[in-house]
Write a protein that holds these residues in place. Structure first.
Motif, mmCIF file in Angstrom:
data_model
loop_
_atom_site.group_PDB
_atom_site.id
_atom_site.type_symbol
_atom_site.label_atom_id
_atom_site.label_comp_id
_atom_site.label_asym_id
_atom_site.label_seq_id
_atom_site.Cartn_x
_atom_site.Cartn_y
_atom_site.Cartn_z
ATOM 1 N N ASN A 2 0.799 -1.233 0.000
ATOM 2 C CA ASN A 2 0.000 0.000 0.000
ATOM 3 C C ASN A 2 0.831 1.282 0.000
ATOM 4 O O ASN A 2 0.305 2.359 0.261
ATOM 5 N N SER A 3 2.123 1.186 -0.280
ATOM 6 C CA SER A 3 2.950 2.387 -0.398
ATOM 7 C C SER A 3 2.627 3.090 -1.712
ATOM 8 O O SER A 3 2.513 2.450 -2.759
ATOM 9 N N LYS A 4 2.499 4.408 -1.665
ATOM 10 C CA LYS A 4 2.198 5.154 -2.882
ATOM 11 C C LYS A 4 3.455 5.478 -3.684
ATOM 12 O O LYS A 4 3.380 5.831 -4.856
ATOM 13 N N THR A 5 4.623 5.392 -3.052
ATOM 14 C CA THR A 5 5.870 5.727 -3.747
ATOM 15 C C THR A 5 6.762 4.510 -3.985
ATOM 16 O O THR A 5 7.549 4.495 -4.926
ATOM 17 N N LYS A 6 6.654 3.496 -3.133
ATOM 18 C CA LYS A 6 7.477 2.290 -3.282
ATOM 19 C C LYS A 6 6.584 1.058 -3.282
ATOM 20 O O LYS A 6 6.771 0.111 -2.542
#
Length: 452
Positions: free
Chosen positions: A390-394
């Motif tokens: 659920n990471s938006k960048t990784k």
């Protein structure tokens, strides 16, 4: 018999953080122990509390919400007298139990929280069902918490096996197997969990009956009958569809693909005709739905399909009782066969359902993936579950295959891994054997699902 529940710590966090500015709404399926843990919390953490159970609240109590919300001094005085409990500002709690049965009490939360004198906790099932919200303004002064049946860790606590859990987690972190006798012990506990499930009354009957699965089964059948009675109260236009899907869950999960084929339920039926059906089963938290993603990437739900759905029962112990009648359980020696690993296809159904249950308890939404090969005229990639960090960048996703037998191949997982390798953070196979790592795939025993 009271069981230690993880959600209790979330109640403590709410009490500290909200400081009376929001009510706490605990929602979940019937008979999972919501009322018990909420009352225990109020008893331990407040100077006094009042519990209003709207399943049996007298009419005069309900009338207070109609007549006295403009005069809260009188409102609280009447409640105090009715229940024989003295209330202390900022030191007392008021519980609205089964609040879905009296939506006006839920609507009143806006004014009661604004007054600031006491903390409010609500419990309910079917909270979002249209019939239970159609005539009220939903208060924004609520913090929602979903509650589930006991998870495997809580089940171990209930069986006085708490020390095993840190050891399991430590082995998972170190990517090492459990010592053989400990693995066998953990698998024995897991199989008991699979058969008994996480419904508190089922576990109580199991323990009080000196680990008698039959006593547990009686309680589970009572719960299934309660669920069926709830379904009989649904609006007529989709009642029969909810009952049809509910009744067919064991059969659906026994098939190879496990997904719902709508025109096999009723000839000519389409997915969009079952939209309210799956909403009801999902919102009631009786079932856990799993939707197919066509292009697994950031935000799995962005490519989910409404026409490809798998439907798991919210508690696997209930699924055992739902799938086999009382005579089958005894005459076919189902419990014995499951422990011996000889139940075949039905065991795979139970395994996949319990992994779904454990993933949901860990806060994951359920997604699966298939790829059809036109040349072979079959799916050449089938991934049981996909979870994400659920990471938006990784962003990374983690495909999971569930295997109930000791012998298996994982060609499907290898193809998926090759196709989406840049998006994958790790691959898991869940199998009955001890932890082993091969070809960059971590093969873990089912009890380690608590670590995902």
């Amino acid at each position: 018999m009271l069981f230690k529940r993880k959600i209790y710590n979330k109640f403590l966090a709410w009490k500290q953080e909200a400081n009376g500015q929001k009510a706490l709404l605990v929602e979940g399926a019937r008979r999972i122990g919501k009322s018990t843990v909420v009352e225990e919390f109020a008893k331990n953490e407040y100077k006094s509390y009042i519990l209003i159970d709207f399943a049996k609240a007298p009419e005069n109590v309900k009338s207070y919400f109609q007549l006295h919300l403009n005069d809260l001094d009188t409102f609280y005085m009447l409640l105090s007298v009715q229940y024989g409990v003295q209330l202390y500002p900022r030191e007392s709690a008021i519980i609205f139990d089964e609040v879905q049965l009296f939506p006006k009490a839920r609507e009143a939360i806006k004014y009661l929280v604004a007054d600031g004198r006491y903390d409010f906790l609500e419990t309910g099932s079917l909270i979002s069902i249209k019939e239970n919200v159609k005539d009220i303004v939903i208060p924004s002064e609520e913090r929602h918490l979903k509650m589930y049946p006991l998870d495997f860790e809580e089940f171990c606590w209930a069986l006085n096996e708490a020390p095993l859990i840190p050891y399991i987690r430590d082995c998972f972190e170190k990517r090492g197997p459990l010592e053989r006798s400990m693995h066998n012990k953990a698998m024995l506990l897991f199989m008991q969990y699979l058969l008994v499930g996480g419904m508190p009354m089922s576990i109580v009957a199991f323990l009080e009956g000196q680990k008698d699965f039959g006593k547990s089964d009686v309680e589970k059948r009572d719960i299934l009958e309660l669920y069926r009675n709830d379904m009989m109260k649904i609006k007529a236009q989709y009642r029969s569809k909810v009952l049809a899907i509910f009744d067919q869950i064991p059969g659906l999960l026994s098939r190879h693909e496990k997904r719902v084929v709508f025109n096999k339920i009723v000839e000519g039926s389409m997915a969009d005709q079952y939209e309210e059906t799956f909403f009801w089963l999902s919102e009631s938290m009786i079932a856990n739905e799993c939707r197919r993603v066509s292009d697994p990437n950031v935000g799995l739900s962005l490519t989910e399909s409404d026409t490809y759905i798998k439907c798991y029962l919210g508690d696997t112990g209930l699924l055992v009782s739902h799938a086999f009648d009382e005579n089958e359980l005894l005459e076919d020696e189902v419990y014995k066969q499951i422990f011996a690993g000889k139940l075949g296809l039905n065991e795979g159904m139970l395994y996949e359902n319990v992994i779904a249950q454990m993933l949901v308890s860990n806060g994951h939404r359920l997604f699966f993936y298939t790829q059809y090969n036109a040349e072979k005229r079959r799916n050449d990639i089938e991934i049981d579950f996909i979870i994400a960090n659920n990471s938006k960048t990784k962003y990374k996703m983690y495909p999971i295959e569930v295997k109930s037998g000791a012998k298996y191949s994982f060609e499907s997982l290898k193809r998926f891994k090759e196709k989406y390798k840049s998006r994958i953070g790790g691959c898991y196979i869940i199998h009955p054997r001890n932890l082993i790592e091969k070809d960059d795939v971590l093969c873990i025993p089912p009890y380690m699902t608590i670590c995902l």
